[in-house]
Design an enzyme around this catalytic site. Structure first.
Site, PDB file in Angstrom:
ATOM      1  N   GLY A  16       0.842  -1.200   0.000  1.00 29.43           N
ATOM      2  CA  GLY A  16       0.000   0.000   0.000  1.00 29.43           C
ATOM      3  C   GLY A  16       0.875   1.247   0.000  1.00 29.43           C
ATOM      4  N   ASP A  79       1.928  -7.231  -5.565  1.00 30.35           N
ATOM      5  CA  ASP A  79       2.395  -8.502  -6.143  1.00 30.35           C
ATOM      6  C   ASP A  79       3.610  -9.058  -5.413  1.00 30.35           C
ATOM      7  OD1 ASP A  79       0.688  -8.962  -8.534  1.00 30.35           O
ATOM      8  OD2 ASP A  79       1.362  -6.929  -8.970  1.00 30.35           O
ATOM      9  N   GLY A 116       5.037  -7.081   4.212  1.00 30.33           N
ATOM     10  CA  GLY A 116       5.055  -7.973   3.050  1.00 30.33           C
ATOM     11  C   GLY A 116       6.293  -7.732   2.207  1.00 30.33           C
ATOM     12  N   ASP A 140       0.769   1.510   9.166  1.00 30.25           N
ATOM     13  CA  ASP A 140       0.407   0.597  10.265  1.00 30.25           C
ATOM     14  C   ASP A 140       1.464   0.596  11.375  1.00 30.25           C
ATOM     15  OD1 ASP A 140      -1.627  -0.052   8.516  1.00 30.25           O
ATOM     16  OD2 ASP A 140      -0.683  -1.896   7.823  1.00 30.25           O
ATOM     17  N   MET A 182      -7.416   2.549  10.014  1.00 32.04           N
ATOM     18  CA  MET A 182      -6.649   1.424   9.442  1.00 32.04           C
ATOM     19  C   MET A 182      -5.626   0.919  10.453  1.00 32.04           C
ATOM     20  SD  MET A 182      -5.978   2.302   5.469  1.00 32.04           S
ATOM     21  CE  MET A 182      -7.213   1.946   4.223  1.00 32.04           C
ATOM     22  N   GLY A 183      -4.739   0.077  10.004  1.00 33.20           N
ATOM     23  CA  GLY A 183      -3.686  -0.431  10.892  1.00 33.20           C
ATOM     24  C   GLY A 183      -3.449  -1.920  10.734  1.00 33.20           C
ATOM     25  N   ARG A 290     -23.369   6.818  15.478  1.00 31.80           N
ATOM     26  CA  ARG A 290     -23.018   7.034  14.071  1.00 31.80           C
ATOM     27  C   ARG A 290     -21.637   6.446  13.807  1.00 31.80           C
ATOM     28  NH1 ARG A 290     -27.612   8.241  13.718  1.00 31.80           N
ATOM     29  NH2 ARG A 290     -28.565  10.067  12.735  1.00 31.80           N
ATOM     30  N   VAL A 297      -8.257   7.826   3.134  1.00 29.17           N
ATOM     31  CA  VAL A 297      -7.908   9.237   3.407  1.00 29.17           C
ATOM     32  C   VAL A 297      -6.625   9.278   4.243  1.00 29.17           C
ATOM     33  CG1 VAL A 297      -8.642  11.241   4.785  1.00 29.17           C
ATOM     34  CG2 VAL A 297     -10.267  10.101   3.288  1.00 29.17           C
ATOM     35  N   GLN A 298      -6.484   8.257   5.111  1.00 30.56           N
ATOM     36  CA  GLN A 298      -5.318   8.215   6.006  1.00 30.56           C
ATOM     37  C   GLN A 298      -4.012   7.988   5.258  1.00 30.56           C
ATOM     38  OE1 GLN A 298      -6.862   5.727   9.735  1.00 30.56           O
ATOM     39  NE2 GLN A 298      -7.821   5.152   7.814  1.00 30.56           N
TER      40      GLN A 298
HETATM   41  O1  F6P Z   1      -0.926  -1.682   5.093  1.00 26.64           O
HETATM   42  C1  F6P Z   1      -1.486  -0.437   4.908  1.00 26.64           C
HETATM   43  C2  F6P Z   1      -2.969  -0.529   4.818  1.00 26.64           C
HETATM   44  O2  F6P Z   1      -3.457   0.768   4.609  1.00 26.64           O
HETATM   45  C3  F6P Z   1      -3.668  -1.194   5.995  1.00 26.64           C
HETATM   46  O3  F6P Z   1      -3.806  -0.342   7.092  1.00 26.64           O
HETATM   47  C4  F6P Z   1      -4.975  -1.607   5.362  1.00 26.64           C
HETATM   48  O4  F6P Z   1      -5.498  -2.736   6.007  1.00 26.64           O
HETATM   49  C5  F6P Z   1      -4.572  -1.960   3.963  1.00 26.64           C
HETATM   50  O5  F6P Z   1      -3.362  -1.310   3.706  1.00 26.64           O
HETATM   51  C6  F6P Z   1      -5.571  -1.571   2.905  1.00 26.64           C
HETATM   52  O6  F6P Z   1      -5.133  -2.065   1.701  1.00 26.64           O
HETATM   53  P1  F6P Z   1      -5.678  -1.662   0.267  1.00 26.64           P
HETATM   54  O7  F6P Z   1      -5.177  -0.292  -0.063  1.00 26.64           O
HETATM   55  O8  F6P Z   1      -5.122  -2.692  -0.623  1.00 26.64           O
HETATM   56  O9  F6P Z   1      -7.168  -1.660   0.370  1.00 26.64           O
END
Ligand code: F6P
Length: 379
Positions: A16, A79, A116, A140, A182-183, A290, A297-298
């Protein structure tokens, strides 16, 4: 110019994206060219670009104005060389990746990425004999061997700002707002942003939560302090105690079968974790709830100055290590220093939050609920 054991490198970004990748590419490339006369080649779209031999020369002039630019100028993909989709087949492309790196004259392949990527880079070294180097990138913050990974500070800043904004609207409407951040399987982003923005409840994967404990806390907060609103920050990888015992989050279908699902739509619509918490807590506390999911965005936009500084420090130090011929390492932050850590110690290891971590203490001492009773965490 100082003499260098490395004459040519390839750089790729994988996994990512996150803010700071371009700042790191710039740091490595500028120092490599200027201080050591190393030739730098960009590999496009991560390990796929290596397998497909898609490259671009990196020079001073294509690095103008990238320090503050989010994303990655090289493109990225998830990949893996050992298991790559090629047409309708999954193939081991390790040999092709290594051959292409050699054909391009890379003395070392520098891979910028998260957990990864550390694994994939190490695989190219172990299985293919290719010399590699990595830099720890991920919002993360879960890469082992480093105190912090780049991208984290920016994501933390974005998440904390968003939670600040949710506070005012939650207060005005006397609502519970559940914010999903996320995380992956680590709680660094949720815990850091939650503490920084004064969340009332923070749920992280490292501490499976008890919905009853969260309910009790919210009701008590209202009874004792008259607070009619609450902010619940939940990491995307958080699990309940029941799920932790099962070893998995129940499938969506199970969830919907267990509940009166008429209101929540067809069985196959995925209910998010935050959605489920909102539904449960609204029913249990009688307070309207809510959901806000911060999502990608993060990961977007301009890196913070802290990340730009970190990326530049990691990048130029990577060039120093390359010049010395120090390969098969990850360039990491330890204390105030930038060091090299053997990749063998890092690949395949996820850095989660230890239960004795001082951030958890800090959160508890300002009265934040971590999803279980306090005595469970600090008996
Ligand atoms: O590893 C970074 C991350 O943003 C994680 O926090 C999240 O689970 C994942 O990637 C989201 O992946 P993608 O952009 O493939 O949806």
């Amino acid at each position: 110019m100082t003499t260098s054991k490395t004459r040519c490198i390839g750089i790729l970004t994988s996994g990512g994206d996150c803010p700071g990748l371009n700042a790191a590419i710039r740091g490595i490339t500028k120092a490599a060219i200027q201080d050591y006369g190393i030739q730098v080649v960009g590999v496009l779209d991560g390990f796929r670009g290596l397998v497909e031999n898609r490259t671009v020369p990196l020079k001073h002039d294509n690095l103008s104005n990238v320090l503050t630019l989010g994303g990655t100028i090289l493109g990225t993909s998830r990949d893996k060389p050992a298991k790559m989709a090629m047409g309708d087949r999954i193939m081991d492309m390790t040999d092709v990746a290594v051959q292409n790196a050699r054909a391009n004259g890379f003395d070392c392949l520098v891979c910028l990425g998260g957990g990864g990527t550390q694994k994939n880079a190490y695989h190219l070294h172990k299985a293919g004999g290719l010399d590699v180097m990595t830099l720890p990138k991920t919002i993360d913050n879960d890469v082992a061997g480093t105190d912090v990974s780049f991208g984290y500070d920016t994501a933390l800043t974005i998440a904390a700002e968003a939670i600040d904004r949710l506070h005012t609207t939650a207060t005005s409407h006397d609502r519970i707002i559940i914010v999903e951040v996320m995380g992956n399987k680590a709680g660094w982003l949720a815990l850091g942003a939650g503490i920084a923005a004064g969340a009332d409840v923070i749920l992280i994967p490292e501490i499976p939560y008890d919905i009853e404990a969260v309910k009790e806390y919210l009701i008590e907060r209202r009874r004792r302090f008259g607070k009619r609103f609450s902010i619940v920050v939940v990491a995307e990888g958080a699990v309940s105690k029941e799920e932790a015992a099962l070893g998995a989050r129940p499938s969506t279908e199970t969830l919907f079968e267990d509940e009166d699902n008429g209101v929540f739509g067809p069985k196959l619509v995925m209910e998010s974790l935050a959605g489920r918490l909102a539904r449960q807590l609204q029913a249990m506390t009688g307070t309207e709830a809510r959901v806000t999911s911060l999502g990608h965005v993060q990961r977007g936009g301009v890196p913070t100055p802290t990340d730009r500084l970190l990326c530049t420090r990691l990048g130029v130090r990577a060039a120093d290590f390359l010049a010395k011929g120090r390969y098969n390492v990850m360039v990491a932050v330890q204390g105030r220093k930038i060091v090299s850590v053997p990749l063998a110690e890092v690949a395949g290891v996820r850095r989660t939050i230890p239960l004795k971590h001082p951030w958890l203490d800090a959160a508890m001492k300002v009265g934040t609920c971590l999803g279980v009773s306090r005595s469970e965490l600090r008996p």
